[in-house]
Design a protein around this motif. Sequence first.
Motif, PDB file in Angstrom:
ATOM      1  N   VAL A   1       0.850  -1.197   0.000  1.00  0.00           N
ATOM      2  CA  VAL A   1       0.000   0.000   0.000  1.00  0.00           C
ATOM      3  C   VAL A   1       0.883   1.243   0.000  1.00  0.00           C
ATOM      4  CG1 VAL A   1      -1.761   1.296   1.249  1.00  0.00           C
ATOM      5  CG2 VAL A   1      -1.844  -1.224   1.196  1.00  0.00           C
ATOM      6  N   GLU A   2       0.809   1.995  -1.099  1.00  0.00           N
ATOM      7  CA  GLU A   2       1.485   3.277  -1.219  1.00  0.00           C
ATOM      8  C   GLU A   2       0.451   4.387  -1.003  1.00  0.00           C
ATOM      9  OE1 GLU A   2       4.594   3.244  -1.431  1.00  0.00           O
ATOM     10  OE2 GLU A   2       5.217   1.403  -2.457  1.00  0.00           O
ATOM     11  N   GLU A   3       0.917   5.615  -0.971  1.00  0.00           N
ATOM     12  CA  GLU A   3       0.014   6.730  -0.673  1.00  0.00           C
ATOM     13  C   GLU A   3      -1.147   6.804  -1.665  1.00  0.00           C
ATOM     14  OE1 GLU A   3      -1.612   9.437   1.601  1.00  0.00           O
ATOM     15  OE2 GLU A   3       0.343   8.583   2.122  1.00  0.00           O
ATOM     16  N   ALA A   4      -0.885   6.487  -2.931  1.00  0.00           N
ATOM     17  CA  ALA A   4      -1.945   6.549  -3.940  1.00  0.00           C
ATOM     18  C   ALA A   4      -3.024   5.498  -3.727  1.00  0.00           C
ATOM     19  CB  ALA A   4      -1.336   6.383  -5.328  1.00  0.00           C
ATOM     20  N   ASP A   5      -2.728   4.475  -2.913  1.00  0.00           N
ATOM     21  CA  ASP A   5      -3.677   3.382  -2.676  1.00  0.00           C
ATOM     22  C   ASP A   5      -4.525   3.589  -1.439  1.00  0.00           C
ATOM     23  OD1 ASP A   5      -2.411   1.914  -4.812  1.00  0.00           O
ATOM     24  OD2 ASP A   5      -0.814   1.410  -3.392  1.00  0.00           O
ATOM     25  N   VAL A   6      -4.160   4.539  -0.604  1.00  0.00           N
ATOM     26  CA  VAL A   6      -4.800   4.698   0.701  1.00  0.00           C
ATOM     27  C   VAL A   6      -6.297   4.942   0.547  1.00  0.00           C
ATOM     28  CG1 VAL A   6      -4.940   6.200   2.726  1.00  0.00           C
ATOM     29  CG2 VAL A   6      -2.708   5.498   1.850  1.00  0.00           C
ATOM     30  N   GLY A   7      -7.082   4.232   1.330  1.00  0.00           N
ATOM     31  CA  GLY A   7      -8.535   4.368   1.299  1.00  0.00           C
ATOM     32  C   GLY A   7      -9.226   3.375   0.394  1.00  0.00           C
ATOM     33  N   THR A   8      -8.461   2.536  -0.313  1.00  0.00           N
ATOM     34  CA  THR A   8      -9.064   1.562  -1.222  1.00  0.00           C
ATOM     35  C   THR A   8     -10.035   0.649  -0.471  1.00  0.00           C
ATOM     36  OG1 THR A   8      -7.192   1.545  -2.752  1.00  0.00           O
ATOM     37  CG2 THR A   8      -8.581  -0.422  -2.713  1.00  0.00           C
ATOM     38  N   GLY A   9     -11.221   0.521  -1.033  1.00  0.00           N
ATOM     39  CA  GLY A   9     -12.228  -0.362  -0.465  1.00  0.00           C
ATOM     40  C   GLY A   9     -13.249   0.334   0.390  1.00  0.00           C
ATOM     41  N   LEU A  10     -12.901   1.503   0.933  1.00  0.00           N
ATOM     42  CA  LEU A  10     -13.839   2.231   1.783  1.00  0.00           C
ATOM     43  C   LEU A  10     -14.072   3.647   1.271  1.00  0.00           C
ATOM     44  CD1 LEU A  10     -15.588   2.010   4.330  1.00  0.00           C
ATOM     45  CD2 LEU A  10     -13.678   2.991   5.625  1.00  0.00           C
ATOM     46  N   SER A  11     -13.004   4.413   1.090  1.00  0.00           N
ATOM     47  CA  SER A  11     -13.135   5.796   0.627  1.00  0.00           C
ATOM     48  C   SER A  11     -12.906   5.942  -0.870  1.00  0.00           C
ATOM     49  CB  SER A  11     -12.143   6.701   1.375  1.00  0.00           C
ATOM     50  OG  SER A  11     -12.407   6.664   2.766  1.00  0.00           O
ATOM     51  N   ARG A  12     -12.433   4.869  -1.509  1.00  0.00           N
ATOM     52  CA  ARG A  12     -12.250   4.863  -2.965  1.00  0.00           C
ATOM     53  C   ARG A  12     -12.546   3.454  -3.453  1.00  0.00           C
ATOM     54  NH1 ARG A  12      -6.314   5.267  -5.132  1.00  0.00           N
ATOM     55  NH2 ARG A  12      -7.256   3.815  -6.613  1.00  0.00           N
ATOM     56  N   PRO A  13     -12.807   3.274  -4.754  1.00  0.00           N
ATOM     57  CA  PRO A  13     -13.224   1.963  -5.260  1.00  0.00           C
ATOM     58  C   PRO A  13     -12.187   0.874  -4.999  1.00  0.00           C
ATOM     59  CG  PRO A  13     -13.633   3.670  -6.897  1.00  0.00           C
ATOM     60  CD  PRO A  13     -12.819   4.313  -5.810  1.00  0.00           C
ATOM     61  N   MET A  14     -12.681  -0.342  -4.829  1.00  0.00           N
ATOM     62  CA  MET A  14     -11.810  -1.503  -4.695  1.00  0.00           C
ATOM     63  C   MET A  14     -11.261  -1.860  -6.073  1.00  0.00           C
ATOM     64  SD  MET A  14     -10.417  -3.860  -2.826  1.00  0.00           S
ATOM     65  CE  MET A  14     -11.297  -3.864  -1.256  1.00  0.00           C
ATOM     66  N   ASP A  15      -9.967  -1.652  -6.282  1.00  0.00           N
ATOM     67  CA  ASP A  15      -9.394  -1.865  -7.610  1.00  0.00           C
ATOM     68  C   ASP A  15      -8.245  -2.866  -7.585  1.00  0.00           C
ATOM     69  OD1 ASP A  15      -7.572  -0.300  -6.293  1.00  0.00           O
ATOM     70  OD2 ASP A  15      -7.550   1.332  -7.752  1.00  0.00           O
ATOM     71  N   TRP A  16      -8.264  -3.768  -6.607  1.00  0.00           N
ATOM     72  CA  TRP A  16      -7.283  -4.849  -6.602  1.00  0.00           C
ATOM     73  C   TRP A  16      -7.915  -6.129  -6.085  1.00  0.00           C
ATOM     74  CZ3 TRP A  16      -4.281  -1.178  -3.019  1.00  0.00           C
ATOM     75  CH2 TRP A  16      -4.778  -1.208  -1.725  1.00  0.00           C
ATOM     76  N   ARG A  17      -7.251  -7.238  -6.363  1.00  0.00           N
ATOM     77  CA  ARG A  17      -7.629  -8.542  -5.829  1.00  0.00           C
ATOM     78  C   ARG A  17      -6.480  -8.994  -4.933  1.00  0.00           C
ATOM     79  NH1 ARG A  17     -11.483 -11.621  -8.504  1.00  0.00           N
ATOM     80  NH2 ARG A  17     -10.300 -13.545  -8.117  1.00  0.00           N
ATOM     81  N   ALA A  18      -6.537  -8.602  -3.673  1.00  0.00           N
ATOM     82  CA  ALA A  18      -5.429  -8.871  -2.758  1.00  0.00           C
ATOM     83  C   ALA A  18      -5.983  -9.303  -1.409  1.00  0.00           C
ATOM     84  CB  ALA A  18      -4.560  -7.635  -2.597  1.00  0.00           C
ATOM     85  N   ASP A  19      -5.534 -10.467  -0.951  1.00  0.00           N
ATOM     86  CA  ASP A  19      -5.936 -10.963   0.357  1.00  0.00           C
ATOM     87  C   ASP A  19      -4.972 -10.535   1.457  1.00  0.00           C
ATOM     88  OD1 ASP A  19      -8.227 -13.359   0.344  1.00  0.00           O
ATOM     89  OD2 ASP A  19      -7.313 -13.022  -1.601  1.00  0.00           O
TER      90      ASP A  19
END
Length: 265
Positions: free
Chosen positions: A87-105
Amino acid sequence: MHNSMHRRQCGDLIYYTCDRLPVRHAFTTKFGGVSQGDCASLNFGLKRGDRPENVRRNYEILAETLDMPLQRFTLTQQVHESRVQVVEEADVGTGLSRPMDWRADALVTALPDTPLAGFYADCVVTLFYDPTALVCAVCHSGWRGTAQEIAAKTVQRMATLGACRDTIIAVIGPSICQNCFETDADVPEAMQKQMGTSVLEFIEQRGRKYHVDLQGILQMTLQHAGLRAENIIHSGLCTKCMSDVFWSHRATNGHRGVQAGVICL
Protein backbone atom coordinates in the motif's frame (compact mmCIF):
# COMPACT_ATOMS: atom_id res chain seq x y z
CA MET A 1 -6.69 -17.99 24.80
CA HIS A 2 -3.02 -17.03 24.60
CA ASN A 3 -1.87 -15.13 27.68
CA SER A 4 -0.86 -12.12 25.57
CA MET A 5 -4.40 -11.71 24.22
CA HIS A 6 -6.91 -9.48 26.00
CA ARG A 7 -10.62 -8.77 25.66
CA ARG A 8 -11.34 -5.04 25.51
CA GLN A 9 -14.60 -3.15 25.79
CA CYS A 10 -15.34 0.48 25.05
CA GLY A 11 -19.02 1.26 25.38
CA ASP A 12 -20.76 -1.52 23.44
CA LEU A 13 -17.71 -2.23 21.28
CA ILE A 14 -15.94 -5.49 22.18
CA TYR A 15 -12.63 -6.45 20.58
CA TYR A 16 -9.37 -8.29 21.29
CA THR A 17 -5.78 -7.09 21.30
CA CYS A 18 -2.36 -8.69 21.74
CA ASP A 19 0.37 -7.38 24.05
CA ARG A 20 3.02 -8.29 21.47
CA LEU A 21 1.76 -5.65 19.03
CA PRO A 22 2.77 -2.20 20.37
CA VAL A 23 0.77 -0.38 17.69
CA ARG A 24 -2.93 0.32 17.25
CA HIS A 25 -4.74 -2.87 16.31
CA ALA A 26 -7.82 -4.97 17.00
CA PHE A 27 -9.61 -8.20 16.24
CA THR A 28 -13.27 -7.24 16.39
CA THR A 29 -16.25 -9.30 17.56
CA LYS A 30 -19.86 -9.01 16.45
CA PHE A 31 -20.71 -6.51 19.21
CA GLY A 32 -20.68 -2.74 19.21
CA GLY A 33 -22.13 -1.59 15.91
CA VAL A 34 -25.40 -0.42 14.39
CA SER A 35 -26.16 -3.13 11.81
CA GLN A 36 -29.41 -5.06 12.01
CA GLY A 37 -30.87 -8.42 11.02
CA ASP A 38 -28.41 -11.19 10.18
CA CYS A 39 -25.55 -8.69 10.46
CA ALA A 40 -26.39 -7.29 13.90
CA SER A 41 -24.53 -5.51 15.21
CA LEU A 42 -20.87 -4.93 14.23
CA ASN A 43 -20.51 -5.91 10.58
CA PHE A 44 -17.64 -4.68 8.37
CA GLY A 45 -18.65 -6.48 5.19
CA LEU A 46 -19.96 -4.30 2.37
CA LYS A 47 -21.42 -7.29 0.49
CA ARG A 48 -23.44 -8.97 3.24
CA GLY A 49 -26.78 -7.35 2.48
CA ASP A 50 -26.21 -4.74 5.17
CA ARG A 51 -27.15 -1.10 4.63
CA PRO A 52 -24.06 0.82 3.43
CA GLU A 53 -24.70 3.62 5.91
CA ASN A 54 -24.69 1.10 8.77
CA VAL A 55 -21.40 -0.43 7.63
CA ARG A 56 -19.91 3.05 7.30
CA ARG A 57 -21.02 3.91 10.83
CA ASN A 58 -19.42 0.70 12.13
CA TYR A 59 -16.11 1.80 10.62
CA GLU A 60 -16.56 5.21 12.22
CA ILE A 61 -17.10 3.60 15.64
CA LEU A 62 -13.96 1.48 15.27
CA ALA A 63 -11.88 4.41 13.99
CA GLU A 64 -13.00 6.64 16.86
CA THR A 65 -12.29 3.96 19.47
CA LEU A 66 -8.83 3.07 18.18
CA ASP A 67 -7.89 6.65 17.21
CA MET A 68 -7.39 5.72 13.56
CA PRO A 69 -8.15 8.02 10.58
CA LEU A 70 -11.34 6.79 8.94
CA GLN A 71 -10.54 8.09 5.45
CA ARG A 72 -7.26 6.12 5.40
CA PHE A 73 -8.76 2.69 6.14
CA THR A 74 -7.48 0.39 3.37
CA LEU A 75 -9.15 -2.97 2.82
CA THR A 76 -8.29 -6.40 1.50
CA GLN A 77 -10.55 -8.08 -1.01
CA GLN A 78 -11.35 -11.61 0.09
CA VAL A 79 -10.79 -13.69 -3.04
CA HIS A 80 -8.93 -16.65 -1.47
CA GLU A 81 -5.84 -16.11 -3.59
CA SER A 82 -2.24 -15.33 -2.62
CA ARG A 83 -1.59 -11.85 -3.95
CA VAL A 84 0.07 -9.43 -1.52
CA GLN A 85 -0.35 -5.72 -2.21
CA VAL A 86 2.06 -3.04 -0.98
CA VAL A 87 0.00 0.00 0.00
CA GLU A 88 1.48 3.28 -1.22
CA GLU A 89 0.01 6.73 -0.67
CA ALA A 90 -1.94 6.55 -3.94
CA ASP A 91 -3.68 3.38 -2.68
CA VAL A 92 -4.80 4.70 0.70
CA GLY A 93 -8.53 4.37 1.30
CA THR A 94 -9.06 1.56 -1.22
CA GLY A 95 -12.23 -0.36 -0.47
CA LEU A 96 -13.84 2.23 1.78
CA SER A 97 -13.14 5.80 0.63
CA ARG A 98 -12.25 4.86 -2.96
CA PRO A 99 -13.22 1.96 -5.26
CA MET A 100 -11.81 -1.50 -4.70
CA ASP A 101 -9.39 -1.87 -7.61
CA TRP A 102 -7.28 -4.85 -6.60
CA ARG A 103 -7.63 -8.54 -5.83
CA ALA A 104 -5.43 -8.87 -2.76
CA ASP A 105 -5.94 -10.96 0.36
CA ALA A 106 -2.93 -9.39 2.08
CA LEU A 107 -1.72 -5.81 2.44
CA VAL A 108 1.68 -4.47 3.53
CA THR A 109 2.64 -0.88 4.28
CA ALA A 110 5.25 1.36 5.87
CA LEU A 111 2.91 4.36 5.82
CA PRO A 112 1.95 5.85 9.19
CA ASP A 113 -1.69 6.38 10.13
CA THR A 114 -2.88 3.94 7.47
CA PRO A 115 -5.15 1.26 8.96
CA LEU A 116 -5.03 -2.06 7.07
CA ALA A 117 -8.09 -4.30 7.45
CA GLY A 118 -8.73 -7.94 6.65
CA PHE A 119 -11.94 -9.83 7.34
CA TYR A 120 -12.89 -13.11 8.95
CA ALA A 121 -15.83 -15.26 9.98
CA ASP A 122 -13.93 -18.59 10.38
CA CYS A 123 -11.02 -17.85 8.01
CA VAL A 124 -7.75 -16.63 9.52
CA VAL A 125 -6.59 -13.03 9.68
CA THR A 126 -2.97 -12.62 10.76
CA LEU A 127 -1.55 -9.26 11.80
CA PHE A 128 2.18 -8.59 11.29
CA TYR A 129 4.46 -5.91 12.71
CA ASP A 130 8.21 -5.34 12.47
CA PRO A 131 9.54 -2.87 15.07
CA THR A 132 12.90 -2.65 13.27
CA ALA A 133 11.69 -1.25 9.96
CA LEU A 134 8.26 -0.01 11.11
CA VAL A 135 6.34 -2.10 8.62
CA CYS A 136 2.97 -3.75 9.24
CA ALA A 137 0.70 -6.12 7.33
CA VAL A 138 -2.65 -7.87 7.41
CA CYS A 139 -3.18 -11.27 5.79
CA HIS A 140 -6.45 -13.14 5.19
CA SER A 141 -6.34 -16.86 4.45
CA GLY A 142 -8.83 -19.68 4.28
CA TRP A 143 -7.56 -23.14 3.44
CA ARG A 144 -6.80 -22.14 -0.16
CA GLY A 145 -4.70 -19.12 0.78
CA THR A 146 -3.02 -21.10 3.53
CA ALA A 147 -2.09 -23.83 1.03
CA GLN A 148 -0.74 -21.17 -1.35
CA GLU A 149 1.44 -19.95 1.54
CA ILE A 150 0.15 -16.39 1.41
CA ALA A 151 1.54 -15.85 4.92
CA ALA A 152 5.10 -16.54 3.71
CA LYS A 153 4.52 -14.27 0.71
CA THR A 154 3.41 -11.53 3.10
CA VAL A 155 6.68 -11.88 5.02
CA GLN A 156 8.60 -11.69 1.74
CA ARG A 157 6.84 -8.45 0.77
CA MET A 158 7.52 -6.98 4.21
CA ALA A 159 11.20 -7.81 3.70
CA THR A 160 11.25 -5.76 0.47
CA LEU A 161 10.33 -2.75 2.63
CA GLY A 162 13.21 -3.45 5.00
CA ALA A 163 11.52 -5.71 7.54
CA CYS A 164 13.75 -8.15 9.42
CA ARG A 165 12.50 -11.73 9.69
CA ASP A 166 14.16 -12.10 13.10
CA THR A 167 12.03 -9.33 14.57
CA ILE A 168 8.70 -9.64 12.70
CA ILE A 169 5.84 -10.45 15.06
CA ALA A 170 2.81 -12.34 13.71
CA VAL A 171 -0.47 -12.73 15.57
CA ILE A 172 -2.87 -15.36 14.23
CA GLY A 173 -6.32 -14.06 15.05
CA PRO A 174 -9.63 -15.70 16.01
CA SER A 175 -10.52 -18.38 13.46
CA ILE A 176 -12.03 -21.83 13.20
CA CYS A 177 -10.13 -24.45 15.21
CA GLN A 178 -9.17 -27.93 14.05
CA ASN A 179 -11.96 -29.62 15.96
CA CYS A 180 -14.56 -27.41 14.26
CA PHE A 181 -13.03 -27.36 10.76
CA GLU A 182 -14.48 -30.56 9.35
CA THR A 183 -14.00 -31.20 5.63
CA ASP A 184 -14.26 -33.87 2.98
CA ALA A 185 -11.12 -35.48 1.53
CA ASP A 186 -10.79 -32.93 -1.28
CA VAL A 187 -9.47 -30.20 1.05
CA PRO A 188 -6.58 -32.12 2.65
CA GLU A 189 -5.75 -33.70 -0.71
CA ALA A 190 -5.51 -30.27 -2.35
CA MET A 191 -3.45 -28.90 0.52
CA GLN A 192 -1.04 -31.84 0.42
CA LYS A 193 -0.69 -31.47 -3.35
CA GLN A 194 0.38 -27.85 -2.92
CA MET A 195 2.40 -28.07 0.29
CA GLY A 196 3.66 -31.64 0.39
CA THR A 197 3.63 -34.12 3.24
CA SER A 198 4.55 -31.45 5.81
CA VAL A 199 0.84 -30.69 6.26
CA LEU A 200 -0.09 -34.23 7.23
CA GLU A 201 0.67 -33.72 10.92
CA PHE A 202 -1.97 -30.99 10.93
CA ILE A 203 -4.72 -33.14 9.37
CA GLU A 204 -6.67 -35.72 11.36
CA GLN A 205 -9.04 -38.23 9.78
CA ARG A 206 -12.18 -39.06 11.75
CA GLY A 207 -14.25 -41.61 9.88
CA ARG A 208 -15.01 -40.23 6.42
CA LYS A 209 -14.27 -36.66 7.46
CA TYR A 210 -11.04 -34.75 8.00
CA HIS A 211 -10.16 -32.04 10.50
CA VAL A 212 -7.58 -29.44 9.44
CA ASP A 213 -5.50 -27.30 11.79
CA LEU A 214 -5.14 -24.10 9.76
CA GLN A 215 -3.43 -22.24 12.58
CA GLY A 216 -0.85 -25.00 12.98
CA ILE A 217 -0.10 -24.95 9.25
CA LEU A 218 0.27 -21.17 9.37
CA GLN A 219 2.67 -21.39 12.31
CA MET A 220 4.76 -23.93 10.38
CA THR A 221 4.70 -21.77 7.24
CA LEU A 222 5.81 -18.67 9.14
CA GLN A 223 8.67 -20.52 10.81
CA HIS A 224 9.80 -21.83 7.42
CA ALA A 225 9.62 -18.20 6.20
CA GLY A 226 12.19 -17.22 8.83
CA LEU A 227 10.11 -15.97 11.78
CA ARG A 228 11.13 -16.99 15.29
CA ALA A 229 8.74 -19.43 16.96
CA GLU A 230 8.39 -17.12 19.97
CA ASN A 231 7.30 -14.28 17.67
CA ILE A 232 4.33 -16.25 16.26
CA ILE A 233 1.30 -15.95 18.51
CA HIS A 234 -1.81 -18.05 18.05
CA SER A 235 -4.72 -16.26 19.72
CA GLY A 236 -6.33 -19.52 20.80
CA LEU A 237 -9.79 -18.14 19.98
CA CYS A 238 -12.15 -20.20 17.80
CA THR A 239 -14.89 -18.34 15.94
CA LYS A 240 -17.19 -21.38 15.85
CA CYS A 241 -16.64 -22.48 19.46
CA MET A 242 -17.27 -18.86 20.47
CA SER A 243 -20.08 -18.15 17.99
CA ASP A 244 -21.89 -16.25 20.74
CA VAL A 245 -19.07 -13.68 20.47
CA PHE A 246 -17.80 -13.98 16.88
CA TRP A 247 -19.38 -14.30 13.45
CA SER A 248 -18.91 -17.89 12.26
CA HIS A 249 -19.86 -18.88 8.73
CA ARG A 250 -20.38 -22.49 9.75
CA ALA A 251 -22.33 -21.73 12.89
CA THR A 252 -24.77 -19.46 11.01
CA ASN A 253 -24.91 -21.32 7.68
CA GLY A 254 -23.72 -18.13 6.04
CA HIS A 255 -26.27 -15.78 7.62
CA ARG A 256 -23.82 -13.41 9.25
CA GLY A 257 -21.65 -10.33 9.11
CA VAL A 258 -17.85 -10.22 9.16
CA GLN A 259 -15.25 -9.19 11.70
CA ALA A 260 -12.16 -7.12 10.97
CA GLY A 261 -8.55 -7.59 11.93
CA VAL A 262 -6.99 -4.12 11.80
CA ILE A 263 -3.46 -2.79 12.30
CA CYS A 264 -2.08 0.75 11.96
CA LEU A 265 1.40 2.22 12.36
